[in-house]
Motif scaffolding. Structure first.
Motif, PDB file in Angstrom:
ATOM      1  N   ALA A 178      -8.063  31.409   6.869  1.00 14.49           N
ATOM      2  CA  ALA A 178      -8.858  32.183   7.823  1.00 14.49           C
ATOM      3  C   ALA A 178     -10.254  32.454   7.286  1.00 14.49           C
ATOM      4  O   ALA A 178     -11.253  32.377   8.022  1.00 14.49           O
ATOM      5  CB  ALA A 178      -8.154  33.491   8.158  1.00 14.49           C
ATOM      6  N   ARG A 181     -12.288  29.017   7.053  1.00 14.55           N
ATOM      7  CA  ARG A 181     -12.715  28.514   8.363  1.00 14.55           C
ATOM      8  C   ARG A 181     -13.951  29.250   8.867  1.00 14.55           C
ATOM      9  O   ARG A 181     -14.713  28.701   9.663  1.00 14.55           O
ATOM     10  CB  ARG A 181     -11.584  28.642   9.390  1.00 14.55           C
ATOM     11  N   PRO A 185     -16.555  27.144  11.211  1.00 15.11           N
ATOM     12  CA  PRO A 185     -15.528  27.402  12.244  1.00 15.11           C
ATOM     13  C   PRO A 185     -15.121  26.181  13.050  1.00 15.11           C
ATOM     14  O   PRO A 185     -13.994  26.128  13.550  1.00 15.11           O
ATOM     15  CB  PRO A 185     -16.199  28.448  13.138  1.00 15.11           C
ATOM     16  N   PRO A 188     -12.452  20.548  11.712  1.00 11.94           N
ATOM     17  CA  PRO A 188     -11.006  20.334  11.845  1.00 11.94           C
ATOM     18  C   PRO A 188     -10.302  20.511  10.498  1.00 11.94           C
ATOM     19  O   PRO A 188     -10.876  20.239   9.438  1.00 11.94           O
ATOM     20  CB  PRO A 188     -10.902  18.884  12.326  1.00 11.94           C
ATOM     21  N   CYS A 189      -9.059  20.957  10.549  1.00 14.26           N
ATOM     22  CA  CYS A 189      -8.267  21.175   9.340  1.00 14.26           C
ATOM     23  C   CYS A 189      -6.987  20.345   9.417  1.00 14.26           C
ATOM     24  O   CYS A 189      -6.260  20.398  10.406  1.00 14.26           O
ATOM     25  CB  CYS A 189      -7.898  22.646   9.193  1.00 14.26           C
ATOM     26  N   HIS A 251      -1.019  29.061  11.863  1.00 18.90           N
ATOM     27  CA  HIS A 251      -2.241  28.293  12.109  1.00 18.90           C
ATOM     28  C   HIS A 251      -1.925  26.994  12.861  1.00 18.90           C
ATOM     29  O   HIS A 251      -2.663  26.580  13.754  1.00 18.90           O
ATOM     30  CB  HIS A 251      -2.939  27.982  10.790  1.00 18.90           C
ATOM     31  N   GLN A 256      -4.769  25.165  14.962  1.00 11.92           N
ATOM     32  CA  GLN A 256      -5.838  25.143  13.956  1.00 11.92           C
ATOM     33  C   GLN A 256      -5.567  24.167  12.823  1.00 11.92           C
ATOM     34  O   GLN A 256      -6.430  23.970  11.960  1.00 11.92           O
ATOM     35  CB  GLN A 256      -6.031  26.549  13.385  1.00 11.92           C
TER      36      GLN A 256
END
Length: 334
Positions: A178, A181, A185, A188-189, A251, A256
């Motif tokens: 969190a 990111r 923001p 991509p993860c 997530h 996310q």
């Protein structure tokens, strides 16, 4: 109070080299941030940098590239924190790579690092250094700013043909997702994971620092209360791995994290990830990637699969308790 953990000691070893005095306006191209240090007397923080010249980051880990540099060429510079923002012509990360360890994340980064258009930073210690500083009381807004500046500095373009940048974090950094990111923001993860017993067996053969009690800042590796016997490293590894699975689930459920199972490698790189990130390798580059996939990602030797593990009922019992967390990720992926 700042506590010195195992990785901080590693950073001090990597910070050895001929000292170069910093001055305002100094050109830091070719220099890479290594860690944030705090002066014991003044309390002022500074950034320690290493000069890599034109040496490319092609090793399995960031620290391996630094260790490969000839001793006579090692130069170190300490600057104010503000110097992190002085570099230009830097690429923002195309993706963040999170993982549970021993799950193919190094293979993924090595395949990408085989491409000259890709800058790949595998577990750069500056990220862990800034997170430790954050957990020792640094302002969250300042931490986010410094993380963004540091990651941009890692993405500096030195040869002119780099078009993509990837940063792989240490496995325990999923607990800080969190915060990370917030630095980027929109980035991509990815999250790579593997069947629990295979991960635990790999660490039984050679334990990573996260699987040894006391090596990491406790705030970076939150664990439930437990009553493990002293020296029960397999039990401790089970707690750590369970925490990584659990940390990823919300997530992933929120969209996310793009989940990748070890079983999908290396095929998913060629069938999905290259096009997903707009990378168009030449035929020769694709061949180089496929050849790189045939050697051990960490050691560079021919890879024929993991060593056969003898039956270990205690390890199987630990892995069985981790199956719900693993299956939850599989359900989200599938």
């Amino acid at each position: 109070m700042s506590v010195q953990y195992g990785l901080a000691g590693q950073e001090r070893l990597l910070a050895r080299g001929a000292a170069v005095a910093w001055h305002a306006g100094m050109d830091l191209r070719g220099w890479y941030p290594l860690s944030v240090e705090r002066d014991a007397q003044s309390g002022d923080a500074s950034v320690c940098w290493r000069d890599l010249g034109r040496q490319r980051f092609s090793d399995a880990f960031f620290v391996n590239t630094l260790a490969r540099q000839p001793t006579a060429e090692r130069r170190v510079c300490r600057t104010p924190l503000a110097a992190l923002a002085s570099l230009d012509d830097c690429l923002a990360p195309d993706a963040f790579i999170f993982h549970v360890s021993r799950c193919g994340s190094t293979l993924l980064t090595q395949l990408l690092a085989a491409l000259p258009q890709c800058i790949v930073m595998s577990e750069p210690p500056i990220v862990d250094s800034l997170l430790r500083r954050h957990h020792d009381g640094a302002d969250a807004t300042d931490t986010i700013t410094l993380l963004r500046q540091a990651m941009l500095a890692l993405g500096q373009r030195r040869n002119g043909d780099e078009t993509h940048c990837f940063i792989k974090f240490d496995c325990w950094h999923i607990h800080s997702l969190a915060l990370l990111r917030q630095a980027f923001p929109a980035t991509p993860c990815l999250f790579l994971y593997r069947e629990p017993q295979a991960v635990l067996a790999s660490h039984q053969r050679q334990r990573g620092p996260q699987m040894v009690p006391g090596m990491l800042h406790p705030a970076q590796l939150p664990l439930p209360a437990h009553q493990l016997a002293p020296g029960d490293l397999d039990g401790y590894a089970g707690l750590v791995l369970s925490g990584l699975f659990t940390a990823a689930q919300p997530h992933a459920a929120a969209g996310q994290l793009h989940l990748i199972n070890y079983s999908q490698l290396p095929g998913i790189v060629f069938s999905d990830l290259l096009s997903r990130f707009g990378i168009a390798p030449t035929a020769a580059q694709l061949q180089a990637m496929r050849e790189r996939g045939g050697v051990h990602a960490k050691y560079g030797t021919a890879y024929h699969g993991d060593p056969h593990a003898p039956a270990d009922d205690s390890l199987a019992d630990i892995a069985a308790r981790l199956q719900p967390g693993y299956r939850a990720l599989e359900a989200l992926r599938l």
